[in-house]
Design an enzyme around this catalytic site. Sequence first.
Site, PDB file in Angstrom:
ATOM      1  N   LYS A  75       0.849  -1.206   0.000  1.00 11.35           N
ATOM      2  CA  LYS A  75       0.000   0.000   0.000  1.00 11.35           C
ATOM      3  C   LYS A  75       0.883   1.255   0.000  1.00 11.35           C
ATOM      4  O   LYS A  75       1.661   1.477   0.922  1.00 11.35           O
ATOM      5  CB  LYS A  75      -0.912  -0.016   1.235  1.00 11.35           C
ATOM      6  CG  LYS A  75      -1.706   1.279   1.476  1.00 11.35           C
ATOM      7  CD  LYS A  75      -2.675   1.119   2.663  1.00 11.35           C
ATOM      8  CE  LYS A  75      -3.330   2.440   3.052  1.00 11.35           C
ATOM      9  NZ  LYS A  75      -4.229   2.313   4.225  1.00 11.35           N
ATOM     10  N   ASP A 106     -12.310   6.591   3.978  1.00 16.17           N
ATOM     11  CA  ASP A 106     -11.105   6.329   4.771  1.00 16.17           C
ATOM     12  C   ASP A 106     -10.666   4.864   4.663  1.00 16.17           C
ATOM     13  O   ASP A 106      -9.578   4.505   5.096  1.00 16.17           O
ATOM     14  CB  ASP A 106     -11.373   6.720   6.233  1.00 16.17           C
ATOM     15  CG  ASP A 106     -10.092   6.888   7.027  1.00 16.17           C
ATOM     16  OD1 ASP A 106      -9.011   6.917   6.405  1.00 16.17           O
ATOM     17  OD2 ASP A 106     -10.175   6.993   8.265  1.00 16.17           O
ATOM     18  N   LYS A 120     -10.295  12.225   8.792  1.00 18.61           N
ATOM     19  CA  LYS A 120      -9.925  11.725  10.122  1.00 18.61           C
ATOM     20  C   LYS A 120      -9.964  12.872  11.137  1.00 18.61           C
ATOM     21  O   LYS A 120      -9.888  14.049  10.743  1.00 18.61           O
ATOM     22  CB  LYS A 120      -8.495  11.161  10.075  1.00 18.61           C
ATOM     23  CG  LYS A 120      -8.359   9.857   9.313  1.00 18.61           C
ATOM     24  CD  LYS A 120      -6.902   9.395   9.307  1.00 18.61           C
ATOM     25  CE  LYS A 120      -6.699   8.131   8.509  1.00 18.61           C
ATOM     26  NZ  LYS A 120      -7.352   6.931   9.077  1.00 18.61           N
ATOM     27  N   ASP A 180      -2.732   9.798   4.243  1.00 24.69           N
ATOM     28  CA  ASP A 180      -4.144   9.428   4.381  1.00 24.69           C
ATOM     29  C   ASP A 180      -4.851  10.397   5.326  1.00 24.69           C
ATOM     30  O   ASP A 180      -4.764  10.261   6.550  1.00 24.69           O
ATOM     31  CB  ASP A 180      -4.233   7.984   4.914  1.00 24.69           C
ATOM     32  CG  ASP A 180      -5.678   7.506   5.040  1.00 24.69           C
ATOM     33  OD1 ASP A 180      -6.574   8.197   4.502  1.00 24.69           O
ATOM     34  OD2 ASP A 180      -5.895   6.442   5.657  1.00 24.69           O
ATOM     35  N   GLU A 197      -9.538   3.395   2.163  1.00 20.40           N
ATOM     36  CA  GLU A 197      -9.037   3.616   0.804  1.00 20.40           C
ATOM     37  C   GLU A 197      -7.937   2.645   0.396  1.00 20.40           C
ATOM     38  O   GLU A 197      -7.752   2.374  -0.782  1.00 20.40           O
ATOM     39  CB  GLU A 197      -8.527   5.057   0.658  1.00 20.40           C
ATOM     40  CG  GLU A 197      -7.104   5.323   1.169  1.00 20.40           C
ATOM     41  CD  GLU A 197      -6.895   5.026   2.649  1.00 20.40           C
ATOM     42  OE1 GLU A 197      -7.870   5.105   3.418  1.00 20.40           O
ATOM     43  OE2 GLU A 197      -5.758   4.709   3.042  1.00 20.40           O
ATOM     44  N   ARG A 206      -7.576  -0.555   0.716  1.00 22.67           N
ATOM     45  CA  ARG A 206      -8.061  -1.751   0.018  1.00 22.67           C
ATOM     46  C   ARG A 206      -8.491  -1.418  -1.416  1.00 22.67           C
ATOM     47  O   ARG A 206      -8.385  -2.247  -2.302  1.00 22.67           O
ATOM     48  CB  ARG A 206      -9.193  -2.409   0.829  1.00 22.67           C
ATOM     49  CG  ARG A 206     -10.433  -1.592   0.981  1.00 22.67           C
ATOM     50  CD  ARG A 206     -11.307  -2.053   2.145  1.00 22.67           C
ATOM     51  NE  ARG A 206     -10.782  -1.583   3.426  1.00 22.67           N
ATOM     52  CZ  ARG A 206     -11.332  -1.872   4.605  1.00 22.67           C
ATOM     53  NH1 ARG A 206     -12.397  -2.635   4.688  1.00 22.67           N
ATOM     54  NH2 ARG A 206     -10.800  -1.414   5.711  1.00 22.67           N
ATOM     55  N   ASP A 228       1.448   5.956   5.869  1.00 25.00           N
ATOM     56  CA  ASP A 228       0.483   5.045   5.251  1.00 25.00           C
ATOM     57  C   ASP A 228       1.003   4.405   3.955  1.00 25.00           C
ATOM     58  O   ASP A 228       0.282   3.681   3.290  1.00 25.00           O
ATOM     59  CB  ASP A 228      -0.852   5.773   5.023  1.00 25.00           C
ATOM     60  CG  ASP A 228      -2.050   4.843   5.181  1.00 25.00           C
ATOM     61  OD1 ASP A 228      -1.879   3.768   5.780  1.00 25.00           O
ATOM     62  OD2 ASP A 228      -3.135   5.190   4.681  1.00 25.00           O
TER      63      ASP A 228
HETATM   64  N1  BES Z   1      -4.448   4.023   7.061  1.00 29.14           N
HETATM   65  C1  BES Z   1      -5.548   3.641   7.836  1.00 29.14           C
HETATM   66  C2  BES Z   1      -5.250   2.546   8.850  1.00 29.14           C
HETATM   67  C3  BES Z   1      -4.220   2.836   9.904  1.00 29.14           C
HETATM   68  C4  BES Z   1      -4.627   3.113  11.190  1.00 29.14           C
HETATM   69  C5  BES Z   1      -2.873   2.744   9.648  1.00 29.14           C
HETATM   70  C6  BES Z   1      -3.686   3.320  12.175  1.00 29.14           C
HETATM   71  C7  BES Z   1      -1.939   2.959  10.636  1.00 29.14           C
HETATM   72  C8  BES Z   1      -2.343   3.249  11.907  1.00 29.14           C
HETATM   73  C9  BES Z   1      -6.684   3.129   6.947  1.00 29.14           C
HETATM   74  O1  BES Z   1      -6.734   3.651   5.665  1.00 29.14           O
HETATM   75  C10 BES Z   1      -7.974   3.480   7.610  1.00 29.14           C
HETATM   76  O2  BES Z   1      -8.197   4.636   7.803  1.00 29.14           O
HETATM   77  N2  BES Z   1      -8.745   2.471   7.950  1.00 29.14           N
HETATM   78  C11 BES Z   1      -9.995   2.651   8.603  1.00 29.14           C
HETATM   79  C12 BES Z   1     -10.982   1.724   7.955  1.00 29.14           C
HETATM   80  C13 BES Z   1     -12.391   1.953   8.404  1.00 29.14           C
HETATM   81  C14 BES Z   1     -12.929   3.250   7.847  1.00 29.14           C
HETATM   82  C15 BES Z   1     -13.238   0.795   7.931  1.00 29.14           C
HETATM   83  C16 BES Z   1      -9.826   2.324  10.080  1.00 29.14           C
HETATM   84  O3  BES Z   1      -9.124   1.357  10.372  1.00 29.14           O
HETATM   85  O4  BES Z   1     -10.355   3.037  10.912  1.00 29.14           O
HETATM   86 ZN    ZN Z   2      -4.914   4.370   4.896  1.00 35.07          ZN
HETATM   87 ZN    ZN Z   3      -7.851   5.511   5.579  1.00 37.62          ZN
END
Ligand code: BES
Ligand code: ZN
Ligand code: ZN
Length: 485
Positions: free
Chosen positions: A251, A333, A263, A256, A335, A337, A274
Site C-alpha cells: 500500500k 477512509d 480523520k 491518508d 481507501e 483496500r 500510510d
Molecule cells: N491508514 C488507515 C489505517 C491505519 C490506522 C494505519 C492506524 C496505521 C495506523 C486506513 O486507511 C484506515 O483509515 N482504515 C480505517 C478503515 C475503516 C474506515 C473501515 C480504520 O481502520 O479506521
Molecule cells: Zn490508509
Molecule cells: Zn484511511
Amino acid sequence: MKIEILKTSSPGADNSLFFIEKSEKQLFSEVKLLLNPKELTFLKKSLTDTKKNIITINRFDNQLFFAVIKKPALPEHLILEELRKTGNEFLCKAKKFETSTVTMISKDLNKNEIMAFIEGVVLSSYRFDKYKSDAADDKNPLKKLELFSDAIKESDILSHNLVLESVCACRDLVNEPVCFMNTQAFAKQVSSMFKNTKANVEVLNKTKIESLKMNGLLSVNKGSVDPPALIVIEWKPAKAKNKAPYVFVGKGLVYDTGGINVKTAAGMETMKCDMAGGAGVVSAMHAIVRSELPVYAVGIVPVTDNRPGGNSLVPGDIINYSDGTNVEVLNSDAEGRLILADGILYANKYKPTLLITMATLTGAAHAAIGKYGIVAMGKDSEAEFSELQESGNEVFERLVEFPFWDDYDELIKSDIADIKNIGGPVAGAITAGKFLAHFTKYPFIHLDIAGPSFNEKPDNYRGQGGSGVGVRLLFNFIQNKSKAK
Ligand code: BES
Ligand code: ZN
Ligand code: ZN
C-alpha cells in the site's frame, strides 16, 4: 552516520573492547589477565545483576564492556532477539562513554548471533534528523566496530549490511513527510534506489493507469492534485529457482487524511506512514535485488494520497474494477483496500506462486495486537504461511494468524453492488483482508502492519518513526526460498 564494520585478527591493545560470551567461565578465561583483582570482583558481582546486560569498566581513554547471554538455553530465535537488544544497549553505552572504536571479542557466538548483534547496533544508530539544524546532541559517536571472531567472514558482514541499508532506506521513505514525498517524489526515489541494479523498474503514469482501468486507484486519487502512479519492480534472475514469481503488493498511500470521511486531528500526523507497506515492499525488493537472490520476485506498489478535494470520492459511490467487480464505497477512509485491489489485479497477470499484500490497512489490526506483531491471514497458502511465520520468528517481525473463514465474506456483501469497502463493526482487519482476497484466486497472504510500522516513541532497535517492518521479513522468506533445493 554510518558505522564501519569489519573483521580483525588482532584486537588493538589500546582499543575499547567488548567481550560477549554464553558462559561466565568462557568470559573469565578471556579477561582474567586483563583485569586486576578488584575489577574481577566487580565484574563477577555485576554479572549477577539481572537488570544489566552489559557491564562497563571505564578506563577513560578506553572502555571495557562485558556481556554474558543470560539464557543461553532459549530457542535460537529468542537468543537472536536478545542480541539485537544487546546491540541497542551497547550503542547507548557507547554514546554515554563517547566510544568511537570498539573491538567485539567472542568465542561462543555463532554467525547468526553476531549478525543479530550487529543488526541491533546498526538499526539503533539510525536517525531521521535531516530537518534538525543542530543534531549534534543525538549524534552517535561509534564510528567503527571491529569483530574478532572465527564464526563470521568479511563477506557475511557485507551481505548482511545490504539488508540493513534497505531497512534504513525504508525508514527514510516512511519518515519523509508528504510535502517532500508526494506520489511523484516517492516514485522518483524508488527509481533512483534501483538505478544501478539489474532489476527492471517501471512507473506507470496516470494515462497508463487509466488505460488499464485501475479505477480504485483513480477513485482514491480524485481529491488529489497529484496524479497517481503504479510502481512495478521485476527481479527475474537467469538462475531463478521458481518459474512463477512471488509477488508482493504494498500500500503506497503517501498520506491518508481519510478523504471526505476526514480523520480527526489526534494522530493524523502519523498518516505519512500510510505508505509503509509500499516502502516495505520496495525496500525488501531492493535487498533481494542487490543480494542477487536466485528467486523470481515482483514488487507492485499503487501510489496516491487520500484527501478531500474538488471531486473527491464520496460515500455512496460505486467503483467498477477491471475484473468486473462493482464496489460500493461507504467510507473514503477505507481507501487502502481500494488501491490494493488494482495492485492485486495487476499481480494476477503474473500467475504468482504466492501473492503477499503488505499494508497499514486497519486501525483494527493495531488495536488487536499493538506494535508487537503483524496481523496475518491467508488463503490456499498453508505451507507458505508456516514458512513466512518461521521467517517472522527469525527476524522477530512476528505474524499472528487471524481466522479467514468463508463466513466473514457475508460482512462485506453490498445491498446494491457486489461488495462494499467496509464491514460491520466487528473483525475490521479480517473484513479488509476478505476484500483483498476477493480479487485473486492465487495462493494469498495478507499482512496488516498498521501496528508495528510506525513508533511514535523510540522502540529499542526499531527506533522512532518508521520501523522498516516487513523488509527483513520478506527478505528472509525469499532468502530461504533461494536456499531450498
Ligand atoms: N491508514 C488507515 C489505517 C491505519 C490506522 C494505519 C492506524 C496505521 C495506523 C486506513 O486507511 C484506515 O483509515 N482504515 C480505517 C478503515 C475503516 C474506515 C473501515 C480504520 O481502520 O479506521
Ligand atoms: Zn490508509
Ligand atoms: Zn484511511
